[in-house]
Design a protein around this motif. Structure first.
Motif, PDB file in Angstrom:
ATOM      1  N   GLU A  27       0.851  -1.192   0.000  1.00 23.22           N
ATOM      2  CA  GLU A  27       0.000   0.000   0.000  1.00 23.22           C
ATOM      3  C   GLU A  27       0.886   1.241   0.000  1.00 23.22           C
ATOM      4  O   GLU A  27       1.681   1.462   0.910  1.00 23.22           O
ATOM      5  CB  GLU A  27      -0.900  -0.022   1.235  1.00 23.22           C
ATOM      6  CG  GLU A  27      -1.970   1.030   1.231  1.00 23.22           C
ATOM      7  CD  GLU A  27      -3.017   0.810   0.161  1.00 23.22           C
ATOM      8  OE1 GLU A  27      -3.509   1.814  -0.361  1.00 23.22           O
ATOM      9  OE2 GLU A  27      -3.323  -0.351  -0.153  1.00 23.22           O
ATOM     10  N   ALA A  28       0.755   2.066  -1.028  1.00 20.08           N
ATOM     11  CA  ALA A  28       1.638   3.226  -1.190  1.00 20.08           C
ATOM     12  C   ALA A  28       1.441   4.253  -0.080  1.00 20.08           C
ATOM     13  O   ALA A  28       2.402   4.858   0.395  1.00 20.08           O
ATOM     14  CB  ALA A  28       1.400   3.869  -2.546  1.00 20.08           C
ATOM     15  N   GLU A  29       0.219   4.464   0.339  1.00 17.84           N
ATOM     16  CA  GLU A  29      -0.028   5.475   1.373  1.00 17.84           C
ATOM     17  C   GLU A  29       0.417   4.991   2.746  1.00 17.84           C
ATOM     18  O   GLU A  29       0.861   5.787   3.566  1.00 17.84           O
ATOM     19  CB  GLU A  29      -1.511   5.841   1.393  1.00 17.84           C
ATOM     20  CG  GLU A  29      -1.955   6.574   0.146  1.00 17.84           C
ATOM     21  CD  GLU A  29      -3.437   6.891   0.161  1.00 17.84           C
ATOM     22  OE1 GLU A  29      -4.117   6.516   1.128  1.00 17.84           O
ATOM     23  OE2 GLU A  29      -3.907   7.503  -0.803  1.00 17.84           O
ATOM     24  N   ALA A  30       0.327   3.696   2.993  1.00 16.43           N
ATOM     25  CA  ALA A  30       0.698   3.166   4.300  1.00 16.43           C
ATOM     26  C   ALA A  30       2.215   3.128   4.473  1.00 16.43           C
ATOM     27  O   ALA A  30       2.721   3.421   5.551  1.00 16.43           O
ATOM     28  CB  ALA A  30       0.119   1.776   4.491  1.00 16.43           C
ATOM     29  N   ASP A  31       2.951   2.751   3.421  1.00 23.96           N
ATOM     30  CA  ASP A  31       4.404   2.629   3.519  1.00 23.96           C
ATOM     31  C   ASP A  31       5.045   3.044   2.194  1.00 23.96           C
ATOM     32  O   ASP A  31       5.280   2.205   1.330  1.00 23.96           O
ATOM     33  CB  ASP A  31       4.786   1.193   3.879  1.00 23.96           C
ATOM     34  CG  ASP A  31       6.239   1.071   4.298  1.00 23.96           C
ATOM     35  OD1 ASP A  31       6.968   2.085   4.237  1.00 23.96           O
ATOM     36  OD2 ASP A  31       6.635  -0.034   4.684  1.00 23.96           O
ATOM     37  N   PRO A  32       5.330   4.332   2.020  1.00 28.24           N
ATOM     38  CA  PRO A  32       5.907   4.802   0.750  1.00 28.24           C
ATOM     39  C   PRO A  32       7.251   4.181   0.417  1.00 28.24           C
ATOM     40  O   PRO A  32       7.545   3.935  -0.743  1.00 28.24           O
ATOM     41  CB  PRO A  32       6.050   6.315   0.954  1.00 28.24           C
ATOM     42  CG  PRO A  32       5.173   6.650   2.090  1.00 28.24           C
ATOM     43  CD  PRO A  32       5.084   5.423   2.943  1.00 28.24           C
ATOM     44  N   ASP A  35       6.751   0.728  -1.009  1.00 30.90           N
ATOM     45  CA  ASP A  35       6.182   0.852  -2.340  1.00 30.90           C
ATOM     46  C   ASP A  35       7.263   1.211  -3.357  1.00 30.90           C
ATOM     47  O   ASP A  35       7.318   0.652  -4.445  1.00 30.90           O
ATOM     48  CB  ASP A  35       5.075   1.908  -2.343  1.00 30.90           C
ATOM     49  CG  ASP A  35       4.378   2.010  -3.684  1.00 30.90           C
ATOM     50  OD1 ASP A  35       3.836   0.988  -4.146  1.00 30.90           O
ATOM     51  OD2 ASP A  35       4.390   3.100  -4.290  1.00 30.90           O
TER      52      ASP A  35
END
Length: 57
Positions: A27-32, A35
């Motif tokens: 998940e990009a928003e949770a763990d940039p 990602d």
């Protein structure tokens, strides 16, 4: 009957193997950072080589 069980077992193992071998992007928003690492790891080799070169045309 025994052959049917063996075929069913092989089909189940194949399905588990195929679903486990397909990695899913984090998940990009949770763990940039995760990602970004995932995207770097899945680029094509030629694209990575082109990114490393400083050649301008």
């Amino acid at each position: 009957m025994k052959l049917t069980r063996v075929n069913l077992l092989l089909a189940a193992f194949a399905a588990l193997f195929l679903t486990a071998s397909c990695s899913q992007a984090p998940e990009a928003e949770a763990d940039p950072n995760a990602d970004a690492a995932y995207k770097r790891g899945h680029r094509a080799e030629l694209y990575r080589e082109a990114q490393r070169s400083n050649v301008t045309h």
